[in-house]
Design an enzyme around this catalytic site. Structure first.
Site, PDB file in Angstrom:
ATOM      1  N   LYS A  51       0.829  -1.216   0.000  1.00 50.95           N
ATOM      2  CA  LYS A  51       0.000   0.000   0.000  1.00 50.95           C
ATOM      3  C   LYS A  51       0.859   1.261   0.000  1.00 50.95           C
ATOM      4  O   LYS A  51       0.428   2.309  -0.508  1.00 50.95           O
ATOM      5  CB  LYS A  51      -0.974  -0.010   1.178  1.00 50.95           C
ATOM      6  CG  LYS A  51      -0.347   0.023   2.566  1.00 50.95           C
ATOM      7  CD  LYS A  51      -0.112   1.425   3.072  1.00 50.95           C
ATOM      8  CE  LYS A  51       0.690   1.420   4.350  1.00 50.95           C
ATOM      9  NZ  LYS A  51       0.999   2.797   4.828  1.00 50.95           N
ATOM     10  N   THR A  65      -3.920   5.688   3.476  1.00 51.87           N
ATOM     11  CA  THR A  65      -2.706   6.301   2.943  1.00 51.87           C
ATOM     12  C   THR A  65      -2.882   6.864   1.537  1.00 51.87           C
ATOM     13  O   THR A  65      -2.070   7.662   1.096  1.00 51.87           O
ATOM     14  CB  THR A  65      -1.531   5.306   2.953  1.00 51.87           C
ATOM     15  OG1 THR A  65      -1.932   4.103   2.299  1.00 51.87           O
ATOM     16  CG2 THR A  65      -1.081   4.980   4.346  1.00 51.87           C
TER      17      THR A  65
END
Length: 331
Positions: free
Chosen positions: A191, A248
């Site tokens: 990620k 994020t």
């Protein structure tokens, strides 16, 4: 294996380490926070703050030390250092760690050069330890302040994972336990690279629709990578996969997102890297793509990010390469 973990150590006194020290203290544990630099440890003992987390006080019960043996004597250890130096931190513990001590990696990355995940490094460096991993959607400042947060804690032994999660849990910090160690590691590592891509989209002003498409297609890449390495789908759909990706890819609090935004705004990889030195995705991108290529895993977004970071593609060319891919069925 039923154990209690009443005295826990946090190795690494940066922002995330300090936040986790507060978390552990709120859970009612005795906490030892290790800072490698003796002057920093002495200063933090007086100020009750980490220089990396200004304005947020450490719980009064947290003991700060520069002696690694103090940390090694604890019932369990949170290893809270960047992924690329986790091996160094683990090696410091090796001469003084008691056999059977859980060592929980709290970094999100894959080691360059070896392509090893964090728990693999712990197992290789500390063969008598019990490796575990903590990951999920969490910003240090939020966690340190006691804002509600949920994460995943994984160990191969379910009883160990459950007991560690209970030891760290409180009203505002909820660890869900798992035995899918690899899935939790992959979610956290991949990620970060995809968050750089999301930052580029924001920095280029490509709009909310593009951001949603990028995050969704990035998640498809994460799932493909995870499946190839034995991760469980439910783990990747959970906090340490999809949850962390959403966080994020949508917030300037993310170092990786901020790095990508700087690239999207026209800064060079070197300039953007200087602004976001602690963005783990910078270091993970190339090894992630190397591992994907060896297994023929299609990861065009991560590959484009890697090419931009390596200076092989400009941002415009990278965006064009994604927009001109052949049309195909979603999957």
């Amino acid at each position: 294996m039923t154990r209690t973990f009443n005295h826990m150590a946090v190795v690494g006194a940066g922002a995330w380490g300090s936040a986790l020290a507060n978390v552990t203290a709120r859970a009612g544990r005795t906490v030892t926070l290790f800072a490698r630099d003796a002057a920093k440890a002495a200063s933090m003992t007086v100020t009750r703050e980490s220089p990396r987390l200004p304005g947020i006080r450490l719980d009064t019960s947290v003991k700060i030390t520069a002696a690694i043996a103090d940390a090694a004597r604890c019932d369990a250890i949170l290893l809270v250092v960047p992924a690329q130096v986790l091996r160094v931190a683990a090696a410091m513990l090796q001469p003084v760690l008691a056999a059977g001590t859980p060592v929980i990696a709290c970094a999100k990355g894959i080691e360059r050069g070896t392509a090893m995940f964090m728990t693999e490094i712990i197992a290789a460096t500390l063969p008598s330890a019990v490796p575990a991993i903590l990951s999920g959607p969490s910003f240090a400042a939020d966690v340190a302040r006691g804002l509600p947060t949920a994460v995943t804690l994984a160990a191969h032994d379910e009883a160990v994972a459950a007991t560690l999660a209970t030891a760290l849990g409180s009203a505002t910090f909820r660890p869900y336990h798992s035995t899918d160690v690899r899935g939790v590691e992959i979610g956290g590592a991949a990620k970060n690279v995809l968050a750089i891509a999301a930052g580029i989209v924001a920095g280029r002003g490509l709009g909310a629709s593009a951001a949603a498409a990028l995050t969704t297609r990035g998640f498809a890449e994460l799932v493909r990578f995870g499946a190839a390495f034995g991760a469980r789908t439910e783990t990747l759909m959970g906090l340490s996969g999809l949850g962390d990706l959403i966080l994020t890819c949508s917030s300037a609090q993310s170092r990786n997102f901020s790095l990508g935004r700087a690239l999207g705004e026209g800064k060079s990889p070197a300039e953007a890297g200087r602004q976001s030195k602690l963005a783990e995705g910078i270091y993970t991108a190339s090894v992630l793509i190397e591992m994907a290529r060896k297994r023929n895993i299609d990861m065009p977004i991560a590959a484009a990010v890697t090419a931009v970071l390596d200076g092989k593609l400009g941002v415009e060319a990278a965006i064009e390469s994604l927009l001109t891919r052949p049309f195909k069925a979603e999957g």
